[in-house]
Design an enzyme around this catalytic site. Structure first.
Site, mmCIF file in Angstrom:
data_model
loop_
_atom_site.group_PDB
_atom_site.id
_atom_site.type_symbol
_atom_site.label_atom_id
_atom_site.label_comp_id
_atom_site.label_asym_id
_atom_site.label_seq_id
_atom_site.Cartn_x
_atom_site.Cartn_y
_atom_site.Cartn_z
ATOM 1 C CG ASP A 391 40.105 47.879 46.198
ATOM 2 O OD1 ASP A 391 40.683 47.937 47.287
ATOM 3 O OD2 ASP A 391 39.622 46.833 45.735
ATOM 4 C CB THR A 393 42.296 43.211 46.299
ATOM 5 O OG1 THR A 393 43.338 43.288 47.262
ATOM 6 C CG2 THR A 393 42.043 41.759 45.921
ATOM 7 C CG ASP A 591 37.265 44.512 42.814
ATOM 8 O OD1 ASP A 591 37.568 45.090 43.876
ATOM 9 O OD2 ASP A 591 37.606 43.350 42.549
#
Length: 703
Positions: A391, A393, A591
């Protein structure tokens, strides 16, 4: 409810039980019940602690003479001690470890020999040999007696049973935690909603919502269900779906997703999808399916057992038959003792320790550097990873918008630019406004009093500061207010936009005075981590819900091999599956809740410790500091641990390879040598010690 095997998903039945192929406890296909601790875990915990309590005195009675200053024989005479050992070891083996024998029997009936077959043979051999030696010692020849007594192996049977119970307990707890990710996901959903009918508003439970119902969503509330806005507009925090920290402006006609958070205005929406049709329900289903598809690490041991167990049993039978026919008198006694020697030296203690000892030490070493490993399978797979899907961000970047650029016109300083902007934006709820105010607070810049504050949705804000008219917002918003833009400042602003920074213009009395660039900054360690991952031979793919321009900018800056922009959770999981279908071993790092399905579907999921509980529960590895360098450390740990496991398996089998033929008596015709059960037990113990010592070397690996 349907129960299935995590290792063999084709096994399904309508009641709890054990897998007929591998012996593992079957698990429900759907999460149900609110038990804090599953029945299997409670049962194993009870058996382990009772077994441990009974095993310790057995060890003291059997090995007490080796402890300096402790003359165990003077405290408990041997004739009494052996009966005490028998009495204490019996419930450990037959009650606490009884299910080993049950599963072993099922493996024989189903012709699928596995680890439990091996355990039952080894533990059974040690226990029943010792039981016969206590109850009927006269059947053993004098040559296998020491000081008139036959050696006993109750401590071996009890210790092996207790150790394996501990391993089963740890495994059961790890499996039960997989359901926690789904429970956390379900907990994200709204519990109530405000339904509007005939101008009247009523509060109802979410499961009472029907398609077509009109619902009111107030600021700060969760969107109760998937639907479409029919009146007003608002900013929606969709980070639980997209992973992006920037709220999305929504107006009439646009779709909203259940469990996302309404930040600013109140709006009316029409429910369109309910129950299993919602995005959240689909994500829950994806996580559940991906978790059930994992193969446990026991597959290797079961494969080995499929050949090892029948070979050992076959050798023991042949040994018994040959000695009973051609052995010296008493032939049957020699046959029995030699067959038992074969089974004892083949006891799976070292094999049972080979993997868990390395895993235990390796996981402890990893934890010291902030890498938390959820299960042994994650360690096994990480060694083989060829592709990392990550990912953006919160993983490559900090996950929070910050003011990263300040460009002021000649008429104002950068500090004054930030002070004026923060003073006006302090009255706004927009995320960009919070980033600007936070930047001023970080530099301890005092905010000034602003009057006549106004906010224009989708444009910007305005106010009066010391008699000066201040405008802050998009370039278009300022242009519509007839603001004059210096050519040089416009060029600099466009340069910031090319770097994927969101620009906020500031104008004073109709003249552009400067521009602020807001972006999600790359973490300081990310560049070094990407470089080291490339050196380790990994290909890196970045998947993000962010726009194409921002994704391209980050990928170019970090030298990412490939990137995918504007992807949704179901697309992330498809990217992972596509790589796996091409033969790649895929690690997924993320996350957010939006990453949970892909984390669970990947060969190994790696969650940032700074992320959501859902991501952490769905992953096999968690990086406490949310630092991508942790992936580099995890790979080093994995490779060291798997190398150590292979060495341990060598130690575990080399004694069998050398000892089994000797125990069978192949040297007797030439040298008159036999391997007594006592020496067989010593060899078995030595192989275990070798495994433990080798495993402890992992504590010193450099990360």
């Amino acid at each position: 409810m349907i129960y299935t095997c995590p290792m063999h998903p084709e096994i399904e039945q309508d009641r709890p039980g054990d897998c007929p192929k591998c012996g593992m406890t079957l698990e429900p296909k759907t999460i149900g019940g609110e038990e804090e601790e599953p029945r299997e875990t409670r049962s194993l915990s009870q058996k382990f602690w009772i077994a441990l309590g009974l095993t310790i005195p057995v060890l003291l009675l059997a090995m007490g003479h080796a402890i300096p200053g402790l003359n165990i024989d003077s405290i408990v005479p041997k004739q009494i001690g052996k009966w005490i050992e028998f009495a204490l070891a019996t419930p450990v083996v037959l009650w606490a470890g009884g299910f080993f024998f049950t599963r072993a029997w099922h493996s024989i009936v189903n012709r699928s020999l596995n680890m439990f077959t091996l355990i039952a043979v080894g533990v059974g051999a040690a226990y029943f040999y010792s039981a016969v030696a206590v109850i009927a010692p006269g059947i053993f020849p004098i040559s296998f007696q020491r000081h008139g007594e036959v050696d006993l192996y109750f401590e071996a049977a009890a210790v092996i049973t207790t150790l394996i119970l501990l391993g089963q307990l740890i495994e059961a707890k790890a499996r039960s935690r997989t359901g926690q990710a789904i429970k956390v996901l379900l907990g994200l959903a709204a519990k109530t909603a405000h339904r509007v009918r005939d101008g009247q508003e009523e509060e109802i439970q979410v499961d009472e919502i029907q398609k077509g119902d009109v619902l009111r969503v107030r600021p700060g509330e969760k969107v109760p269900i998937d639907g479409v806005i029919i009146d007003r507009r608002s900013n929606i925090d969709e980070s639980m779906i997209t992973g992006e920290p920037m709220p999305v402006s929504k107006h009439a006609g646009e779709k909203v997703i259940g469990a996302t958070v309404n930040q600013t205005g109140s709006f009316l929406m029409r429910a369109e999808r309910i129950g299993s049709e919602t995005v959240l329900a689909q994500i829950v289903q994806m996580v559940a399916e991906a978790q059930r598809s994992r193969a446990p690490i026991q597959k290797l041991a079961d494969t080995v057992s499929g050949y090892f167990v029948p070979a050992v049993i076959g050798v023991a039978i042949i040994t018994f038959v040959v000695w009973s026919i051609v052995g010296p008198a008493p032939a049957m006694a020699y046959a029995l003792v030699n067959a038992v020697s074969v089974l004892i030296i083949a006891c799976p203690c070292a094999l049972g320790l080979a993997t868990p000892m390395s895993i235990m030490v390796g996981v402890g070493r990893a934890a010291q550097v902030g890498v938390l490993v959820k299960n042994a399978q994650a360690i096994e797979v990480t060694e083989k990873v060829t592709h990392l899907v990550t990912d953006k961000t919160g993983t490559l970047t900090a996950g929070k918008p910050e003011v990263v650029s300040r460009i002021a016109a000649n008429t104002i300083s950068e500090r004054d630019l930030l002070q004026i902007a923060a003073s006006v934006e302090s009255q706004s709820e927009h995320p960009l406004a919070r980033a600007i105010v936070k930047a001023a607070e970080k530099e301890k810049i005092a905010l000034r009093n602003v009057i006549d504050f106004q906010s224009t949705t989708g444009g910007g804000v305005s106010g009066n500061l010391d008699g000066k008219a201040i405008l802050i917002g998009k370039e278009k918003f300022l242009a519509e207010s007839n603001v004059r833009f210096p050519e040089e400042l416009t060029k600099e602003a466009h340069r910031l936009q090319q770097k994927a920074e969101t620009t906020a213009w500031l104008a004073i009395n109709g003249d552009a005075a400067g521009v602020l660039g807001v972006a999600d900054p790359i973490k300081p360690t990310t560049r070094e981590a990407v470089r080291e991952l490339h050196e380790a031979g990994l290909k890196i793919t970045m998947c993000t819900g962010d726009n194409q321009r921002t994704a391209e900018s980050v990928a170019r800056e970090l030298s990412i091999d490939e990137f995918k922009a504007e992807v949704m959770p179901d697309e992330k999981i498809e990217i992972v599956k596509k790589l796996k279908s091409k033969g790649a071993i895929v690690a997924m790092a993320g996350d957010g809740m939006n990453d949970a399905p892909a984390l669970a579907a990947a060969d190994v999921g790696i969650a940032m410790g700074t992320g959501t509980d859902v991501a952490i529960e769905s992953a096999g590895i968690t990086l406490v500091k949310g630092d991508l360098m942790g992936i580099v450390k995890a790979i080093h740990v994995s490779r060291a641990v798997m190398r150590n496991i292979r060495q341990n398996l060598f130690f575990a089998f080399i004694y069998n390879a050398l000892g089994v033929p000797i125990a069978a008596g192949v040297l007797y015709p030439f040298f008159g040598l036999l391997l007594s059960p006592m020496i067989a037990g010593a060899a078995m113990s030595f192989s275990s010690v070798s495994v433990i010592v080798n495993s402890l070397r992992l504590r010193s690996i450099k990360l």
